[in-house]
Write an enzyme that holds these catalytic residues in place. Structure first.
Site, PDB file in Angstrom:
ATOM      1  N   SER A 134     -61.748  -0.188 -42.180  1.00 40.88           N
ATOM      2  CA  SER A 134     -61.550  -1.197 -41.302  1.00 40.88           C
ATOM      3  C   SER A 134     -61.902  -2.543 -42.014  1.00 40.88           C
ATOM      4  O   SER A 134     -62.725  -2.592 -42.931  1.00 40.88           O
ATOM      5  CB  SER A 134     -62.425  -0.816 -40.157  1.00 40.88           C
ATOM      6  N   ASP A 135     -61.592  -3.546 -41.511  1.00 42.27           N
ATOM      7  CA  ASP A 135     -61.909  -4.915 -41.822  1.00 42.27           C
ATOM      8  C   ASP A 135     -61.908  -5.919 -40.699  1.00 42.27           C
ATOM      9  O   ASP A 135     -61.197  -5.484 -39.619  1.00 42.27           O
ATOM     10  CB  ASP A 135     -61.020  -5.485 -42.879  1.00 42.27           C
ATOM     11  N   GLN A 136     -62.700  -6.850 -40.536  1.00 47.49           N
ATOM     12  CA  GLN A 136     -62.860  -7.638 -39.363  1.00 47.49           C
ATOM     13  C   GLN A 136     -63.328  -8.984 -40.036  1.00 47.49           C
ATOM     14  O   GLN A 136     -63.822  -9.426 -40.745  1.00 47.49           O
ATOM     15  CB  GLN A 136     -64.278  -6.967 -38.716  1.00 47.49           C
TER      16      GLN A 136
END
Length: 200
Positions: A74-76
């Protein structure tokens, strides 16, 4: 599946304690591994494109070392008025950010990738959560920053902690996405990888 012996290895491509805690909610056995990729944005790359690219790159980096595993990555990134929101690093910068966000709405773009290295299938999505801040006084901002010291957090707050007191509204599909891992979409992807949830 009703035995851990039948489960493939599940790896969270992250060293974030928040993502680890979120994944633990699903009560699946997993390990974590640092994807150790270069997260520098490309020139003229949009935030959405960057988040999607980095989520995929993290998954592939870990998958190279684990041929039969399922990789979760995941990346945000947050945006305000179309511009990326960075980490404040210092108290004065955090004060400036929260003053700017007072009464305003920011968007959190959270990318999710599940890569099944057994089948080479990739499952990918992007969750967008809108966070609207209440009108913040100088005292609100000062007290919050002293208590939580969110200087390494984009936007100068921790939504999983006292930061929730700064908001008037959160709009999104999955409250977990704001903390860093969209569990509703993750559950759907894992089911497509033949992982039964709830798992017993």
């Amino acid at each position: 599946m009703n035995s851990t012996a039948k489960l493939p290895k599940i790896i969270l491509a992250s060293t974030s304690p928040f993502r680890k805690a979120l994944l633990q909610k699903l009560r699946l056995p997993f390990i974590t591994e640092n994807p150790a990729i270069d997260e520098t944005p490309y020139p003229h790359e949009s935030v959405v494109d960057m988040v999607n690219r980095l989520s995929l790159a993290k998954a592939h980096a870990v998958a190279e070392k684990h041929p039969n595993a399922i990789i979760i990555a995941s990346d945000q990134s947050a945006t305000y008025q179309g511009q990326a929101v960075g980490k404040p690093h210092t108290y004065p910068n955090a004060v400036q950010q929260l003053n700017q966000f007072s009464g305003e709405t920011i968007h959190f773009n959270t990318g999710l990738v599940v890569f099944d290295n057994r089948t080479q299938k990739t499952y990918q999505t992007l969750d967008v959560t809108k966070v609207t801040f209440r009108t913040l006084s100088e005292t609100d901002i000062h007290n919050y920053l002293i208590l939580e010291e969110p200087y390494q957090c984009a936007g100068s707050f921790k939504s999983e902690g006292l930061g929730i007191t700064l908001f008037s509204k959160i709009e999104g599909k999955d409250p977990n996405a704001l903390i860093g891992l969209p569990l509703i979409d993750l559950t759907s992807f894992l089911k497509q990888c033949d992982i039964q949830l709830p798992f017993l």
